[in-house]
Each structure stands twice: as C-alpha cells, then as structure tokens.
Design an enzyme around this catalytic site. Structure first.
Site: not given
Ligand code: ADP
Length: 327
Positions: A15, A76, A107, A130, A132, A134, A176
């Site tokens: 995000g 993503r 995260d 982020t 949030d 969080d 969320r």
């Molecule tokens: P944010 O960083 O905002 O929490 P996401 O949860 O969508 O956003 O995570 C961003 C990107 O990080 C994902 O699209 C993915 O490519 C990578 N990612 C997230 N979790 C994992 C994981 N367990 N292993 C490898 N890559 C991950």
C-alpha cells in the site's frame, strides 16, 4: 566480518502512503553522500523480477519531498511470494551489482524481505511506509500523520453540514486491522463515538447515548468508524442505528482513498527523512536485515523477522478521554 555494500537499491511496496517520496529522496541522497551507487526499483518486488531497475542521481529525487504517492510506483507481486520469483529478483540484483536493499512498505513487504534475505546474501532494511501505524517497534510510520490530518480536515467539513442540518453523520475512515486513524481523527474532531477494531463496541450503550443526546438537544453527532470495526464499516453501523432509531436523520460518509494521497505533512517528511538516512547508515555499518523504527525519539532497530503488525494497543486512557469529552 560483514561484506561492505557499495551499490544499493530502494523500492516501495504494498500500500502506498504519503511521505514515501521523502524517504526515497533520503535514501538516495544519503547513499550518494557516502559514495554508494543507488538504484530505484519500479513497482516494488515486481520491478525486481522484471528488472525494472534504474540508477538514480541526486537530481533524480529533486522536487519530490513535498509530493504524495511514490515516484517508484508500488505494487503487489504474486511472483515474489514464490521461491522461483525471488530467485529471478536475486539474479537481476546481481546483474546490476546491487548488494543492499531498502524496502519501504508495510508488514507484508517486510515478510517478503525476510523470505528473500534468508535465501540470498542481500541485506535488507525495512522502513514503515503505511498510513495505518500498525507496525510494532515504532511510534511513527511514514504516512500516518498525513492520513490522519486529511481525515481531520474532511471531518471538520462534515461537521459544518451536520450542524446546519442537525444530522447524525457516520464517517468511515481507513483502517482494516487498526483503529489509529479513527481514534486520532475522532478525538481531534470531537466525535461522540469512535468504533475501532481493537475494541468491542457496546451497541446498546451507543444507541442510548444518542438517545440521551437527542433528548437534551445536542444536535451535532459524529460517529467515526474504522473500516475494519466489528460491524463491518459505516454502512452497517448506519443500518443498526436506523433500525432502532428511525427518527434520527443519519448520513454516511466514507472518506476512502483521499486518505492515502496529498502532500505529506511536516512530521511525515521528517520521519521519512530520518528513517531513510538511518536505513543507509544501517547498510553501511553492517546492521543488516533490520527494520528502522523510532521509539521515544530514538532510533529503534528490530530484526526484520520479529516485525509484525501492532495489535490491540489502544490505551484505556484514550478510550476514557473519548467518553468524557464527547458528553
Ligand atoms: P504491505 O507491505 O502494504 O503490507 P502486502 O501485504 O500486499 O503489502 O505485501 C506487499 C508484497 O510483499 C506482496 O505483494 C508480496 O510480493 C510480498 N510479500 C508479502 N508477504 C510475503 C511472503 N510471506 N513471502 C514473500 N513475499 C511476500
């Protein structure tokens, strides 16, 4: 002894949040100051896989500190979730001779960095971008202050129209899993009720407080709801209120994505600049695979694998203040 880094990459992932540009600028300029080559990776981990990697100069990040969004774009990446995807990412980094990465994201992005740094010998540094707020291990995240100020500005405007019509407004803000935007913007705008995922809401109490306020002709009523509250957001809360109190004129306003955009506040620019600078210092000083947070105005370095979502930490004190001040 740790290998010295000489060519580093920076990316924004997951995000977006206002202030990411200020963080990119800080990473680039600090890296160049220390004699490193700095590369920008477009669209987060997906750009690593697609080799969308470009050398940045000091001038490449001119005139961006005040801009929302991210010049590197964000995405993503499903492919990065798989070991095969991460291997391609590694090969592309090697091709450019990049030996350190700064990841600005949430995260999820840090989980990606943990998986990657376990498999390959590329140190990663995480910065919390982020809205949030969080993430564990930091009092600030890049973007929260801007988002909450945007929400405050919008809610102030809604209050004017609520006042003109004696209406109850139920306003949904982002969050969320975390209620910080709702809590902070709700307190700052004098909301009567604030509904957040961290706390159970006694709907009977809420309805009787509305009734009581109606009786003594307290005419402006604002309820601020985090999108992830237990009822499922502002529309659902409005349904509950309408069912039980059809006599109250109720309006719903969902603030949505305006909370992610706009020029970052001074605080977010400072936070981003400070974190970006320290991210590069970490890479240079061999403090690898850590998350850079700020706790009690001091830098706080947490191993990336220990960083997760901060949950359920809204204090009783704040909830009491909400209740007292809304009377
Ligand atoms: P944010 O960083 O905002 O929490 P996401 O949860 O969508 O956003 O995570 C961003 C990107 O990080 C994902 O699209 C993915 O490519 C990578 N990612 C997230 N979790 C994992 C994981 N367990 N292993 C490898 N890559 C991950």
């Amino acid at each position: 002894m740790e290998k010295k880094v000489s060519r580093i990459g920076v990316l924004t992932s997951g995000g977006d949040s206002p202030g990411m540009n200020a963080a990119i600028r800080a990473v680039v300029r600090t890296g160049i100051y220390y004699g490193l080559d700095v590369f920008g990776v477009m669209r987060g981990y997906q750009g690593l896989i697609e080799d969308d990697i470009h050398k940045l100069e000091s001038r490449s990040v001119a005139n961006i500190i005040q801009r929302g969004g991210t010049i590197l774009k964000t995405a993503r990446s499903k492919m990065f979730l798989k070991p095969e995807g991460r291997k391609i990412a590694y090969e592309n980094l090697k091709k450019h001779g990049i030996d350190g990465l700064v990841i600005i994201g949430g995260d999820g992005s840090f989980r990606g960095a943990v998986a990657f740094s376990k498999e390959f010998d590329i140190p990663c540094i995480g910065l919390a971008g982020t809205i949030d707020k969080d993430i564990m291990g930091t009092d600030f995240t890049i973007g929260f202050d801007t988002a909450v100020n945007t929400a405050v500005e919008a809610i102030d405007k809604i209050r004017d129209t609520a006042d003109a019509h004696d209406r109850l407004f139920i306003i949904e803000v982002m969050g969320r899993d975390a209620g910080y935007i709702a809590l902070h913007s709700g307190i700052a705008t004098g909301a009567e009720n604030i509904l957040i995922p961290e706390r159970k809401t006694n709907i009977e109490d809420l309805l009787s407080s509305l009734l009581e306020k109606q009786k003594r002709q307290k005419l402006v009523n604002l309820i601020v709801v985090a999108e992830g509250d237990e009822f499922g957001g502002a529309d659902e809360v409005a349904k509950l209120v309408k069912e039980r109190m059809p006599q109250i004129e109720t309006r719903v306003c969902i603030l949505g994505h305006i909370q992610r955009g706009g020029a970052p506040t001074c605080l977010d620019r400072l936070t981003a600049s400070r974190m970006g600078y320290h991210a590069v210092e970490c890479l240079i000083n061999g403090r690898h695979n850590v998350f850079v947070g700020i706790l009690n105005n001091k830098m706080n370095y947490v191993p990336l694998e220990n960083v997760g979502k901060r949950k359920g930490t809204v204090s009783d004190e704040w909830m009491k203040i909400v209740k007292i001040l809304a009377s």
